[in-house]
Enzyme design. Structure first.
Site, PDB file in Angstrom:
ATOM      1  N   LYS A 180     -30.803  -1.118  15.383  1.00 50.55           N
ATOM      2  CA  LYS A 180     -32.001  -0.546  15.872  1.00 50.55           C
ATOM      3  C   LYS A 180     -31.699   0.032  17.371  1.00 50.55           C
ATOM      4  O   LYS A 180     -32.265   1.060  17.471  1.00 50.55           O
ATOM      5  CB  LYS A 180     -33.135  -1.753  16.058  1.00 50.55           C
ATOM      6  N   GLU A 186     -21.237  -5.604  18.908  1.00 55.43           N
ATOM      7  CA  GLU A 186     -20.567  -6.017  17.870  1.00 55.43           C
ATOM      8  C   GLU A 186     -20.355  -4.594  16.728  1.00 55.43           C
ATOM      9  O   GLU A 186     -19.576  -4.277  16.042  1.00 55.43           O
ATOM     10  CB  GLU A 186     -21.094  -7.046  17.277  1.00 55.43           C
ATOM     11  N   GLY A 239     -36.205  -6.456  15.094  1.00 52.14           N
ATOM     12  CA  GLY A 239     -34.925  -6.517  14.291  1.00 52.14           C
ATOM     13  C   GLY A 239     -34.938  -7.280  12.895  1.00 52.14           C
ATOM     14  O   GLY A 239     -34.550  -7.050  12.074  1.00 52.14           O
ATOM     15  N   ARG A 240     -35.342  -8.605  13.400  1.00 53.71           N
ATOM     16  CA  ARG A 240     -35.436  -9.615  12.131  1.00 53.71           C
ATOM     17  C   ARG A 240     -36.612  -9.216  10.999  1.00 53.71           C
ATOM     18  O   ARG A 240     -36.898 -10.076  10.086  1.00 53.71           O
ATOM     19  CB  ARG A 240     -35.606 -10.895  12.651  1.00 53.71           C
ATOM     20  N   GLU A 325     -35.416 -17.181  16.271  1.00 53.84           N
ATOM     21  CA  GLU A 325     -35.545 -16.061  17.242  1.00 53.84           C
ATOM     22  C   GLU A 325     -36.761 -15.756  17.599  1.00 53.84           C
ATOM     23  O   GLU A 325     -37.123 -15.673  18.967  1.00 53.84           O
ATOM     24  CB  GLU A 325     -34.723 -14.995  16.801  1.00 53.84           C
TER      25      GLU A 325
HETATM   26  O1  F6P Z   1     -30.043 -11.158  18.078  1.00 53.29           O
HETATM   27  C1  F6P Z   1     -30.552 -10.357  18.823  1.00 53.29           C
HETATM   28  C2  F6P Z   1     -31.023  -9.039  18.403  1.00 53.29           C
HETATM   29  O2  F6P Z   1     -31.299  -8.171  19.409  1.00 53.29           O
HETATM   30  C3  F6P Z   1     -31.696  -9.089  17.003  1.00 53.29           C
HETATM   31  O3  F6P Z   1     -33.127  -9.240  17.589  1.00 53.29           O
HETATM   32  C4  F6P Z   1     -31.351  -7.999  16.334  1.00 53.29           C
HETATM   33  O4  F6P Z   1     -31.519  -8.039  15.016  1.00 53.29           O
HETATM   34  C5  F6P Z   1     -29.903  -7.995  16.574  1.00 53.29           C
HETATM   35  O5  F6P Z   1     -29.942  -8.401  17.977  1.00 53.29           O
HETATM   36  C6  F6P Z   1     -29.294  -6.600  16.303  1.00 53.29           C
HETATM   37  O6  F6P Z   1     -29.642  -5.671  17.227  1.00 53.29           O
HETATM   38  P1  F6P Z   1     -29.572  -3.923  16.859  1.00 53.29           P
HETATM   39  O7  F6P Z   1     -30.101  -3.855  15.584  1.00 53.29           O
HETATM   40  O8  F6P Z   1     -30.489  -3.189  18.067  1.00 53.29           O
HETATM   41  O9  F6P Z   1     -28.062  -3.860  16.882  1.00 53.29           O
END
Ligand code: F6P
Length: 519
Positions: A180, A186, A239-240, A325
């Site tokens: 997002k 990562e 995100g979730r 979360e």
């Molecule tokens: O774990 C924290 C978080 O912000 C989640 O809410 C989200 O799904 C995840 O990191 C990944 O974030 P992104 O989609 O921005 O890489």
């Protein structure tokens, strides 16, 4: 006003304490082709009345409208949480054309890949909500598809990305970078590794093998992804809750566009149930009320999820992220401390493995935990003997937790085999307190439609619990804090590190050779 001191709360709590689960009372709710059996949760006329009054006291109708109509449901980040619009026929005008445009682009991409037999392999890189949704759906439903090989890598631990890429033909591989924010360490580190792998395998234009799924198209473009290979979603999709957005691309590639549509449709049917069913027959509302009763009144600090279906293994971590979360908070929307226990930890494992892992604790430890049992009536295989045993085990565990077994009942059994004093002694070890709450969720079968409904059921349950506890289920400041500290530690800058404790500085020195002494 503090939750605990409101009249509606006190009446609810008193009613929970004096209610019980009546073994002769069958309590079923039909929702989106799922059946939710609440018979093993506490119930009474007084409790139903108190629950309805509590729902009214927290202005639930207004909160639900705010959610579904695109009001500011996420107050601390000042934005809507409009994931339901992604699967709705009646999305608010402001977002409808955005959604349709991206879904159309996504569908054209999938059709084109299918028509030209492109991408036998898809490597999906994302983490948290950008990973668990598609990973869980793929692992749940892939039995019916052999279109493509899908692999997932989320962890920064390079064992994940190396395993995901191992043995694939890079010429026939699509790398999906799903983030997002398009800044998550990562995902970006794994994406760079995958691009390196493509280049080292002789692919001249590695970014032609990459697509981005993101709410930050600018960052994706700067990363080098061509605009036509960027599929957008928006900051109003948490995100979730993003599986319903372009984050679902691997599902459409792996299981087919129709399956992705069915997933959305199943969720939409659950949304309609959530919006229209009266409180007493509203499955997400009743699940949330039970969770609040079990956690805040009866003192359970965790909830256990046991799908009696091996295909649903990843449902547990998906739900862990969704629920923990969302609800892992200690202050209400106004920033005041919440004065009752909230947010049980979620853990679990499919049955029957779980029976041989932690069910002893559920049956005989001092407190145990409420359990959600999930079963699918019709399996995908032909081995009906296995399936009957699976279902019988699920029902037996649930009955044992509910019914329990007294010392006297154990003694009556044991005294036929042992002398009186030995039987007396042993019977104490065989007591099962019983009265342990559980919910049974029954799917006619596991397909995209029913899975979509199941996911939406839990999304709404979490939302209602947030309303009952008065907290914001759509932010995650705790995760942001940890991310920032990791970033600080990686700077190799004494200024950034000097305020950390001695232990952290010690291990930075030993493991990474970079922590300065505190001056
Ligand atoms: O774990 C924290 C978080 O912000 C989640 O809410 C989200 O799904 C995840 O990191 C990944 O974030 P992104 O989609 O921005 O890489």
């Amino acid at each position: 006003m503090a939750l605990q001191s409101s009249d509606a709360w006190r009446t609810f709590a008193d009613a929970v304490k004096s209610a019980h689960a009546d073994p002769e009372q069958l309590r079923l709710i039909e929702a989106g082709q799922l059946t939710v059996d609440l018979s093993a949760q506490r119930d009474s006329t007084a409790l139903r009345k108190a629950a309805a009054a509590l729902i009214k006291a927290v202005n639930f109708d207004q909160a639900r409208n705010t959610l579904l109509e695109g009001g500011i449901a996420n107050q601390s980040e000042n934005r809507p949480a409009l994931h339901t619009a992604l699967r709705s026929n009646h999305a608010p005008e402001a977002v409808r054309s955005l959604i349709t445009q991206q879904l159309d682009r996504m569908k054209r991409f999938v059709d084109d890949a299918n028509t030209h037999n492109r991408y036998s392999n898809v490597v999906h890189l994302g983490i948290g909500g950008s990973d668990w949704g598609p990973r869980m759906v793929w692992h749940s439903l892939r039995g019916v598809s052999n279109r493509r090989t899908l692999r997932f890598a989320a962890n920064i631990d390079a064992h994940a990305i190396t395993a995901a890429l191992d043995g694939l033909d890079p010429r026939d591989t699509l790398v999906i970078v799903a983030s997002k924010s398009f800044t998550t360490t990562e995902t970006m580190t794994n994406a760079r590794e995958a691009i390196k792998w493509l280049m080292q395998s002789g692919i001249k234009k590695p970014l032609d093998h990459v697509v981005a799924l993101t709410a930050n198209p600018k960052a994706a473009t700067e990363f080098g992804v061509a605009p036509e290979r960027i599929f957008e979603f928006w900051d109003w999709v948490g995100g979730r809750y993003s599986i319903w957005s372009t984050i679902g691309l691997p599902i459409a590639l792996g299981l087919g566009w129709k399956a992705f549509e069915e997933l959305l449709y199943g969720a939409r049917v659950m949304d309609e149930h959530f919006q229209n069913a009266p409180i007493e027959h509203n499955a997400p509302v009743q699940l949330a009320l039970n969770m609040v009763a079990n956690t805040s009144v009866l003192g359970f600090s965790s909830e256990v999820i046991c799908p009696y279906d091996a295909r649903l293994t990843d449902f547990v971590p998906w739900l862990q992220q969704l629920q923990m979360e969302s609800l892992g908070k200690a202050v209400d929307q106004q920033g005041n401390p919440i004065d009752v226990s909230v947010s049980p930890a979620v853990w679990g494992m499919p049955g029957t493995d779980s029976q041989h892992t932690f069910f002893q604790w559920l049956h005989q430890s001092q407190r145990g935990a409420p359990v959600d049992f999930i079963v699918c009536l019709e399996p995908e295989h032909q081995l009906l003997n296995h399936h009957q045993q699976l279902l019988a085990n699920c029902l037996a565990q649930r009955a044992a937790l509910w019914r329990g077994k007294s010392a006297q009942a154990s003694l009556d059994e044991l005294k036929h085999k042992h002398d009186e004093s030995h039987a007396q002694w042993l019977s104490q070890h065989c007591v099962h307190p019983g009265g342990r709450p559980s919910t049974l969720i029954v799917l006619p079968k596991l397909d995209a439609h029913r899975l979509g409904a199941l996911l939406a059921l839990y999304e709404h349950k979490v939302f209602v619990a947030g309303v009952l506890w008065g907290l914001n289920p759509f932010d995650q400041w705790g995760v942001e804090f940890g991310k920032r500290l990791a970033h600080q530690l990686l700077q190799n800058d004494p200024e950034q590190i000097k305020d950390f404790d001695a232990s952290t500085r010690h291990w930075l020195t030993s493991v990474m050779g970079r922590a300065p002494e505190k001056t």
